[in-house]
Design an enzyme around this catalytic site. Structure first.
Site, PDB file in Angstrom:
ATOM      1  N   LEU A 143       0.850  -1.185   0.000  1.00 10.92           N
ATOM      2  CA  LEU A 143       0.000   0.000   0.000  1.00 10.92           C
ATOM      3  C   LEU A 143       0.887   1.236   0.000  1.00 10.92           C
ATOM      4  O   LEU A 143       1.989   1.235   0.576  1.00 10.92           O
ATOM      5  CB  LEU A 143      -0.908   0.023   1.237  1.00 10.92           C
ATOM      6  N   ASP A 144       0.388   2.320  -0.615  1.00  3.83           N
ATOM      7  CA  ASP A 144       1.095   3.595  -0.539  1.00  3.83           C
ATOM      8  C   ASP A 144       1.265   4.000   0.919  1.00  3.83           C
ATOM      9  O   ASP A 144       0.471   3.605   1.788  1.00  3.83           O
ATOM     10  CB  ASP A 144       0.301   4.695  -1.258  1.00  3.83           C
ATOM     11  N   ARG A 145       2.246   4.833   1.160  1.00  6.64           N
ATOM     12  CA  ARG A 145       2.508   5.301   2.524  1.00  6.64           C
ATOM     13  C   ARG A 145       1.254   5.865   3.190  1.00  6.64           C
ATOM     14  O   ARG A 145       0.974   5.579   4.371  1.00  6.64           O
ATOM     15  CB  ARG A 145       3.595   6.390   2.492  1.00  6.64           C
ATOM     16  N   ARG A 242      -6.113   6.453  -7.104  1.00  7.05           N
ATOM     17  CA  ARG A 242      -5.934   7.904  -6.989  1.00  7.05           C
ATOM     18  C   ARG A 242      -5.887   8.564  -8.366  1.00  7.05           C
ATOM     19  O   ARG A 242      -6.517   9.603  -8.604  1.00  7.05           O
ATOM     20  CB  ARG A 242      -4.649   8.188  -6.204  1.00  7.05           C
TER      21      ARG A 242
END
Length: 341
Positions: A143-145, A242
Site C-alpha cells: 500500500l502507498d505510505r 488515486r
C-alpha cells in the site's frame, strides 16, 4: 534455525493424488514455483515419504504420508532491524502460513530511501522472530505510505506462490474504500492506461502509452461534497485508484499528490521534480481517504475461504455507521462484480 521455526507441509495421499509424482503434486496441485521446488528437492529431509527421504520423481499411492519442508532460508535481501520505537503490528488474521496486518496511514510498507527501519515490514519481521536475520518477507501487494488498511504477508514461499496465483485467477480480491471529491452515483468503470509523468519518478498519469489499468467503482454514501466509494482493481498499478478517480474529476480527499493544489499540479506548473519531493515529505496535514478495507482469499494449503476486514477508517465515519457499508462491500466480494462487466 530452530526446529519450531520450520514449516512442514503434511499431506495424506488420497485417490485424486494417487499415481502422480511428488514433482507433479508440487507443481500442478500446490502451484510451487521452480525456485521453491528446487529448494525442497535439494534440502536434507525436504521430501519425506512415509517417514523416509524420497525423490521428486517418486510415485504417490493412496494412504501415503508426504511431508514437504517449505521453510524459507535466511537469505533475504536485507537484515531486519527493530524499529525505534517498536510498536507491535495490529494483527487482523494469522495462521501457519499467513499474517494479515492493519497498516496505519503514514507508515511505509517496505524499506526505502529515508525509511530503513520505520516500516511495516520491519515490524512484521520483529514480530515473526526475524530480527537481525535476512529472512524474506513476502508482502502480497503493498500500500502507498498514506493508504491505510489490510496488508497480506505470506510466511513462506509456498504460501506466496499460491497467493500470486490466486491474484491471477481473481480468487484473491480486495475492496478499497475511497472518499472521492464531487458528486456521482451508481457504478462507474474507469478503463485508462496508467504511466509515468515524464520528468518525475513519483507521479503517474492516465495516458494512452501507459500500461492497461481498469478500476471499478461503486458509490455507497454521500457526505457533503464527498462520495464514499468502493473500488476494485483489475491490475493494481501504482496509485491506480488515486490517478483514475482524479482523471474523472473526482480526486480523493486528502490526496497531496493528485488532489487540488497537490504535487501533480505544482510539478506541471513549475517543471521542478524537487517540488514533488518537498511536498510529499511535508505531508498534507490530513489523512488520505483511501483504505484497503476487505479481502477474500483462500488459505494456501487448506483451501478454506477467508474474508478479512480492516479497521473502519475514522474518516469514513462521517458517512454513517460501518455496518451497512460492510454489508455492501461483502456483496461486492460475493458477486466478484462490483460495477458490471
Amino acid at each position: 534455525m530452530a526446529c519450531e521455526d520450520r514449516r512442514i507441509l503434511s499431506i495424506t495421499v488420497t485417490g485424486d493424488l494417487a499415481g502422480i509424482t511428488v514433482r507433479d503434486l508440487m507443481k500442478q496441485k500446490l502451484g510451487f514455483s521452480a525456485r521453491l521446488m528446487s529448494r525442497v528437492k535439494y534440502r536434507a529431509g525436504g521430501i519425506l515419504l512415509n517417514g523416509k527421504p524420497a525423490r521428486a520423481a517418486a510415485l504417490l499411492a493412496p494412504g501415503d504420508e508426504l511431508r514437504l519442508d517449505i521453510t524459507d532460508p535466511d537469505s533475504g535481501k536485507c537484515v531486519w532491524v527493530r524499529p525505534e520505537p517498536f510498536l507491535p503490528p495490529e494483527i487482523l488474521y494469522e495462521d501457519e502460513d499467513l499474517l494479515i496486518l492493519q497498516k496505519p496511514s503514514g507508515l511505509v510498507c517496505h524499506p526505502s530511501f529515508g525509511h530503513y527501519a520505520d516500516t511495516l515490514a520491519n515490524a512484521a519481521a520483529v514480530y515473526l522472530g526475524y530480527e537481525n536475520r535476512a529472512r524474506e518477507i513476502h508482502m502480497i501487494g503493498r500500500l502507498d505510505r498514506d493508504t491505510s488498511g489490510l496488508v497480506v504477508i505470506a510466511k513462506n514461499s509456498g504460501a506466496a506462490d499460491s497467493l500470486f496465483k490466486q491474484q491471477e485467477e481473481k480468487a484473491f480480491r480486495k475492496v478499497y474504500l475511497a472518499g472521492a471529491i464531487g458528486r456521482f452515483g451508481g457504478d462507474i468503470v474507469i478503463d485508462r492506461p496508467i504511466g509515468r509523468i515524464p520528468g518525475v519518478l513519483m507521479l503517474r498519469q492516465a495516458c494512452p502509452e501507459g500500461k492497461p489499468a481498469k478500476t471499478r467503482c461503486r458509490a455507497l454514501a454521500v457526505s457533503g461534497n464527498e462520495v464514499l466509494t468502493a473500488c476494485t482493481l483489475e491490475q493494481g498499478r501504482t496509485h491506480q485508484i488515486r490517478v483514475h478517480l482524479a482523471s474523472e474529476g473526482h480526486p480523493l480527499a486528502g490526496d497531496l499528490l493528485y488532489g487540488p493544489g497537490g504535487a501533480r499540479e505544482a510539478f506541471l506548473a513549475t517543471g521542478d521534480p524537487g517540488v514533488v519531493r518537498i511536498m510529499n515529505e511535508a505531508g498534507s496535514g490530513g489523512e488520505l481517504h483511501l483504505c484497503a478495507y476487505m479481502a477474500v482469499l483462500r488459505q494456501p494449503f487448506t483451501g478454506k475461504i477467508l474474508r478479512v476486514t480492516a479497521r473502519y477508517p475514522r474518516w469514513a465515519e462521517t458517512f454513517g455507521p460501518e455496518k451497512p457499508v460492510r454489508r455492501k462491500v461483502e456483496e461486492i466480494l460475493t458477486d466478484g462484480n462490483p460495477a458490471g462487466r
